[in-house]
Design an enzyme around this catalytic site. Structure first.
Site, PDB file in Angstrom:
ATOM      1  N   GLU A 132      -3.592  -9.484   3.716  1.00  0.00           N
ATOM      2  CA  GLU A 132      -4.304  -9.207   4.969  1.00  0.00           C
ATOM      3  C   GLU A 132      -5.395 -10.227   5.263  1.00  0.00           C
ATOM      4  O   GLU A 132      -5.671 -10.558   6.416  1.00  0.00           O
ATOM      5  CB  GLU A 132      -4.919  -7.799   4.933  1.00  0.00           C
ATOM      6  CG  GLU A 132      -3.914  -6.663   5.101  1.00  0.00           C
ATOM      7  CD  GLU A 132      -3.272  -6.214   3.794  1.00  0.00           C
ATOM      8  OE1 GLU A 132      -3.335  -6.961   2.798  1.00  0.00           O
ATOM      9  OE2 GLU A 132      -2.691  -5.110   3.784  1.00  0.00           O
ATOM     10  N   GLU A 141       0.835  -1.215   0.000  1.00  0.00           N
ATOM     11  CA  GLU A 141       0.000   0.000   0.000  1.00  0.00           C
ATOM     12  C   GLU A 141       0.866   1.260   0.000  1.00  0.00           C
ATOM     13  O   GLU A 141       0.505   2.268  -0.617  1.00  0.00           O
ATOM     14  CB  GLU A 141      -0.964  -0.026   1.194  1.00  0.00           C
ATOM     15  CG  GLU A 141      -2.049  -1.093   1.014  1.00  0.00           C
ATOM     16  CD  GLU A 141      -2.894  -1.290   2.250  1.00  0.00           C
ATOM     17  OE1 GLU A 141      -2.322  -1.635   3.309  1.00  0.00           O
ATOM     18  OE2 GLU A 141      -4.122  -1.104   2.177  1.00  0.00           O
TER      19      GLU A 141
HETATM   20  N1  3HC Z   1       4.767  -7.829  11.394  1.00  0.00           N
HETATM   21  C1  3HC Z   1       5.501  -8.288  12.437  1.00  0.00           C
HETATM   22  N2  3HC Z   1       6.416  -9.283  12.324  1.00  0.00           N
HETATM   23  C2  3HC Z   1       6.572  -9.825  11.107  1.00  0.00           C
HETATM   24  C3  3HC Z   1       5.836  -9.401   9.991  1.00  0.00           C
HETATM   25  C4  3HC Z   1       4.906  -8.350  10.163  1.00  0.00           C
HETATM   26  N3  3HC Z   1       4.190  -7.872   9.152  1.00  0.00           N
HETATM   27  N4  3HC Z   1       6.203 -10.144   8.931  1.00  0.00           N
HETATM   28  C5  3HC Z   1       7.149 -10.989   9.369  1.00  0.00           C
HETATM   29  N5  3HC Z   1       7.358 -10.801  10.685  1.00  0.00           N
HETATM   30  C6  3HC Z   1       8.350 -11.492  11.526  1.00  0.00           C
HETATM   31  C7  3HC Z   1       8.045 -12.968  11.702  1.00  0.00           C
HETATM   32  O1  3HC Z   1       7.172 -13.177  12.781  1.00  0.00           O
HETATM   33  C8  3HC Z   1       9.404 -13.548  11.924  1.00  0.00           C
HETATM   34  O2  3HC Z   1       9.741 -13.303  13.263  1.00  0.00           O
HETATM   35  P1  3HC Z   1      10.618 -14.372  14.080  1.00  0.00           P
HETATM   36  O3  3HC Z   1      11.903 -14.487  13.342  1.00  0.00           O
HETATM   37  O4  3HC Z   1      10.714 -13.775  15.419  1.00  0.00           O
HETATM   38  O5  3HC Z   1       9.823 -15.647  14.035  1.00  0.00           O
HETATM   39  C9  3HC Z   1      10.320 -12.686  11.067  1.00  0.00           C
HETATM   40  O6  3HC Z   1       9.587 -11.484  10.830  1.00  0.00           O
HETATM   41  C10 3HC Z   1      10.667 -13.291   9.729  1.00  0.00           C
HETATM   42  O7  3HC Z   1       9.462 -13.709   9.091  1.00  0.00           O
HETATM   43  P2  3HC Z   1       9.356 -15.118   8.382  1.00  0.00           P
HETATM   44  O8  3HC Z   1       9.921 -16.187   9.237  1.00  0.00           O
HETATM   45  O9  3HC Z   1       7.958 -15.262   7.937  1.00  0.00           O
HETATM   46  O10 3HC Z   1      10.353 -14.896   7.162  1.00  0.00           O
HETATM   47  P3  3HC Z   1      10.223 -15.341   5.665  1.00  0.00           P
HETATM   48  O11 3HC Z   1      11.423 -14.839   4.997  1.00  0.00           O
HETATM   49  O12 3HC Z   1       9.879 -16.785   5.573  1.00  0.00           O
HETATM   50  O13 3HC Z   1       8.937 -14.569   5.074  1.00  0.00           O
HETATM   51  C11 3HC Z   1       7.514 -12.685   4.667  1.00  0.00           C
HETATM   52  C12 3HC Z   1       8.951 -13.180   4.975  1.00  0.00           C
HETATM   53  C13 3HC Z   1       7.082 -13.186   3.289  1.00  0.00           C
HETATM   54  C14 3HC Z   1       7.544 -11.201   4.691  1.00  0.00           C
HETATM   55  C15 3HC Z   1       6.552 -13.249   5.721  1.00  0.00           C
HETATM   56  O14 3HC Z   1       7.069 -12.967   6.999  1.00  0.00           O
HETATM   57  C16 3HC Z   1       5.175 -12.674   5.663  1.00  0.00           C
HETATM   58  O15 3HC Z   1       4.367 -13.135   4.884  1.00  0.00           O
HETATM   59  N6  3HC Z   1       4.876 -11.693   6.546  1.00  0.00           N
HETATM   60  C17 3HC Z   1       3.556 -11.167   6.727  1.00  0.00           C
HETATM   61  C18 3HC Z   1       3.120 -10.273   5.618  1.00  0.00           C
HETATM   62  C19 3HC Z   1       1.745  -9.741   5.907  1.00  0.00           C
HETATM   63  O16 3HC Z   1       0.838 -10.459   6.263  1.00  0.00           O
HETATM   64  N7  3HC Z   1       1.576  -8.445   5.731  1.00  0.00           N
HETATM   65  C20 3HC Z   1       0.320  -7.810   5.967  1.00  0.00           C
HETATM   66  C21 3HC Z   1       0.262  -7.317   7.375  1.00  0.00           C
HETATM   67  S1  3HC Z   1      -1.297  -6.582   7.785  1.00  0.00           S
HETATM   68  C22 3HC Z   1      -1.234  -5.067   7.067  1.00  0.00           C
HETATM   69  O17 3HC Z   1      -0.279  -4.732   6.429  1.00  0.00           O
HETATM   70  C23 3HC Z   1      -2.408  -4.166   7.309  1.00  0.00           C
HETATM   71  C24 3HC Z   1      -2.382  -2.978   6.429  1.00  0.00           C
HETATM   72  O18 3HC Z   1      -3.220  -3.177   5.331  1.00  0.00           O
HETATM   73  C25 3HC Z   1      -2.828  -1.759   7.155  1.00  0.00           C
END
Ligand code: 3HC
Length: 693
Positions: A128, A108
């Protein structure tokens, strides 16, 4: 280079400023990142020499979204919406330079920029929905303006990550730059924008795709209908559809306000709390307190599988899929041929659906060596046994494998309930033996229970977990006990389902309640699908349970057209009057006076004993964390993600509530309901399973 705050730096190269975010691990939109972005944009704009701004991230990824751990906490710093407004309203072109994953709030941010460039390996998406949310920073309003309504609905409700090339085709990014050259590429792109005097392209002002959608209002109803099954029970997809509808029908700012109000509802919902919990649970599951990340792993280049039945074949596919050679052993040629043919057919079906090419199919099949000789497993690094579920058979096999397998090879059993220690004791190397409990169909189901025996070595555990990840599974490390975590808890539910039917409910009542709860299928429909005669023989049948009675009548489930339900030629189920009569007769024979059983009782009797059993599993140390148990149930048994798993569900009801009900059932129905010590303790202390010990 000027430091803006602890996570942001601004650098000016000629007339272009570069704002770099550095907030490991994934540059999530924390308060610091938002403040840094807003301040950075303001500082760049205040510098009269700056004519364009590039936003780029350090580390492995562009912004991966809002900080998931911060939802539900008091807001701090510049809001996401203010930050995005300041980017979009900047006086100069702002270019997002994307590598890794631009997800959720991260994408976004990119959509609020005037241009987006990416390296080919980058991915973008709005995931999301997987957190029970909708994109709350304009994603539902901006994306349809770029990709059109149908694409936007698909992308946002699926939460899929889209590769940079596809993003370019869809207009989600404006240009690709060379891999590894993101900064230079983005700077070159910025210079080009300036040289061509391109306008500030604000996505909010695009309208052509929306005009097209206005003449097709039926799109939304059609989309709802086509996805009704997939979305069943989930709240977020419907909210997303309504927001995209708003994008079409309302001016941009009103659409944004509408998105905001629905986003706030979802953030506060129990579904999103559950799904956010699951997000962290899926990551916690890999963290093993006594098997640290640096535990040495063993080679795992060649895989051997014993048994080419449904399980063995499915397991083999996991390894063929990642390019590992697999030797598969059977005792008879016809069984071996059948097993290999099934694997090929499965791949060919995938190819027909366009998800593999025929060359892929051939390549995978070429990695498979079928044989009738166990000796062919001598060079396998990992051998997985998937033979008949019988202790004597397995012990004999493991004793043979012990003489054949090379030193250090991992010897795994796919047993779903037998004692892994006893199997290991049939070898001279119990430290090499582990349980790898795949779920059927093993090439599809995401869950793997990794069963640690008393003597299993840490490298064997580390190797198994790593391999599980490689083949795309989510693995939970569990201890040896009958049925391990999943089937041990399932036994509680099955027992109560059977009992409730004798006391007064009908199978379709129990199934309806559990389907309404969110399971894809109830226990009786599930039994019919699996086949009621699994493990049943006419000779040993006593006619004392409904299952035996049905099998004796050749009502063996879907495959015979009748089980607990009657089935038509398309396998549509209808409640069976025959079964109803048989149930009444059995209850009378057992001296049970039937009564009305409420839906609430069905749910509590089926679910609370599972929660209690989960507590016993934790108490006995057979699972590391409550959230690991939840991962097992969500990924192996269809527990609805929006209820977070049985342990999370117990927590959200309040453990006192579960305990009190169990006490009441215990007094009325007996020892199966005795609350476990852990449940009693946590309930007394007002704590939850998910609280730190
Ligand atoms: N917030 C907080 N922590 C996060 C995070 C996030 N958005 N994304 C990843 N992390 C943390 C994980 O919990 C993990 O922590 P840890 O090492 O303590 O376990 C660390 O970052 C690494 O993450 P992954 O183990 O998942 O690492 P990968 O390399 O396998 O994957 C990724 C990376 C593809 C970015 C994956 O972490 C992911 O899919 N993250 C979530 C993405 C997501 O859902 N974003 C939307 C959030 S909601 C939002 O944005 C609302 C908005 O519209 C207002």
């Amino acid at each position: 280079m000027t430091s803006i705050n602890s996570v942001t730096e601004l650098d000016v190269e000629g007339d272009i400023a570069v704002l770099t975010l550095n907030s490991p691990p994934v540059n999530a939109l924390s308060a610091d990142v938002r403040d840094g972005l807003a301040l950075g944009v303001a500082q760049a704009a205040a510098n009269p020499t700056v004519r364009a701004l590039v936003i780029i991230c350090a580390g492995k990824t562009f912004i991966a979204g809002a900080d998931i751990a911060a939802f539900g906490k008091p807001p701090k710093g510049t809001s996401t919406l203010e930050t995005l407004r300041s980017i979009e309203a900047a006086r100069m072109p702002v270019i997002a330079a994307i590598h890794g994953t631009a997800l959720g709030g991260g994408f976004e941010v990119a959509l609020a920029c005037h241009y987006r460039v990416a390296v080919p390996s980058a991915k973008c998406g709005l995931p999301e929905v997987k957190l029970g949310l909708l994109p709350g920073a304009g994603g539902t309003q901006r994306l349809p303006r770029i990709v059109g309504v149908e694409n936007a609905l698909e992308i946002i409700t699926s939460g899929q990550q889209i590769g940079a090339r596809a993003c370019l085709e869809k207009g989600m990014v404006d240009a690709l730059v060379d891999e590894g050259q993101l900064r230079q590429g983005a700077l070159a792109f910025a210079r080009q924008v300036l040289a061509e005097n391109r306008p500030l392209k604000k996505v909010r002002d695009l309208d052509d795709k929306l005009v097209a959608a206005r003449s097709k209002p039926e799109v939304f109803a059609e989309f709802r209908k086509a996805n009704a099954k997939k979305f069943r029970g989930f709240e977020a997809p419907e909210s997303i559809i309504r927001c995209v509808e708003a994008a079409v029908n309302l001016p941009f700012d009103e659409g944004m306000a509408f998105e905001r109000s629905l986003f706030l509802e979802l953030v506060a919902s129990s579904q999103s709390a559950a799904q956010r919990y699951v997000f962290f649970a899926e990551r916690a599951v890999w963290k093993l307190p006594d098997v640290p990340d640096d535990t040495p792993v063993l080679p795992a280049a060649r895989v051997g599988i014993v048994g080419a039945g449904t399980m063995g074949g499915g397991i083999a596919m996991n390894f063929l899929n990642i390019g590992l050679p697999v030797t598969i052993v059977e005792t008879r040629q016809d069984a071996l041929d059948r097993g290999v043919a099934t694997i090929r057919r499965n791949y060919e079906n995938t190819a027909k659906r366009g998800r593999l090419t025929l060359t892929d199919v051939d390549q995978r099949m070429a990695l498979l060596t079928p044989t009738l000789s166990l000796d062919a497993l001598a060079d396998s690094d990992l051998v997985i046994e998937a033979v008949f579920e019988d202790m004597a058979v397995k012990k004999t096999l493991f004793a043979r494998l012990d003489t054949i397998a090379k030193p250090g090879a991992v010897l795994a059993t796919n047993t779903s309930r037998l004692d892994v220690n006893e199997i290991a004791a049939a070898t001279t190397r119990p430290e090499s033996v582990i349980g790898l409990h795949f779920f059927s169909p093993a090439n599809v189901m995401r869950l793997l229970e990794v069963v640690r025996g008393d003597k299993t070595s840490k490298p064997v555990i580390a190797t198994s977990m790593k391999l599980a990840r490689k083949i795309g599974k989510i693995a939970a490390l569990v201890g040896v006990c009958p049925g391990f975590v999943g089937n041990r808890m399932l036994a509680q539910r099955q027992r109560e389902a059977q009992q409730l039917v004798l006391e007064g409910a009908m199978p379709w009542d129990v199934d309806r309640v559990l389907v309404d709860f969110g399971f894809p299928m109830g226990p009786f429909a599930m039994s019919d699908l699996a086949g009621l005669d699994l493990g049943w023989t006419r000779e040993a049948s006593t006619g004392q349970t409904m299952r035996e009675i049905l099998c004796e009548l050749d009502r063996r489930g879907q495959k015979t057209g009748a089980g607990y339900y009657d089935y038509d030629a398309q396998r549509n189920a209808t409640p069976s009057p025959v079964v109803e009569k048989l149930i009444l007769e059995l209850a009378t024979r057992k001296g049970i006076t039937r009564r009305a059983v409420s839906d609430a009782e069905i749910l509590e009797r089926c679910i609370y004993p599972m929660v209690n059993e989960g507590a016993k599993i934790l108490e006995e140390g057979k699972a590391i964390r409550a959230s690991d148990i939840d991962i097992v149930w969500i990924n192996g048994y269809g527990w609805p993600a929006y209820r977070g798993g049985p342990m999370f569900y117990g927590d959200s009801l309040g453990l006192g509530v579960v305990r009190d009900k169990m006490r009441e059932f215990h007094a009325r129905l007996g020892d199966d309901f005795r609350p476990s010590n852990l449940l009693e303790k946590l309930a007394n202390e007002g704590r939850r399973f998910q609280d730190p010990a």
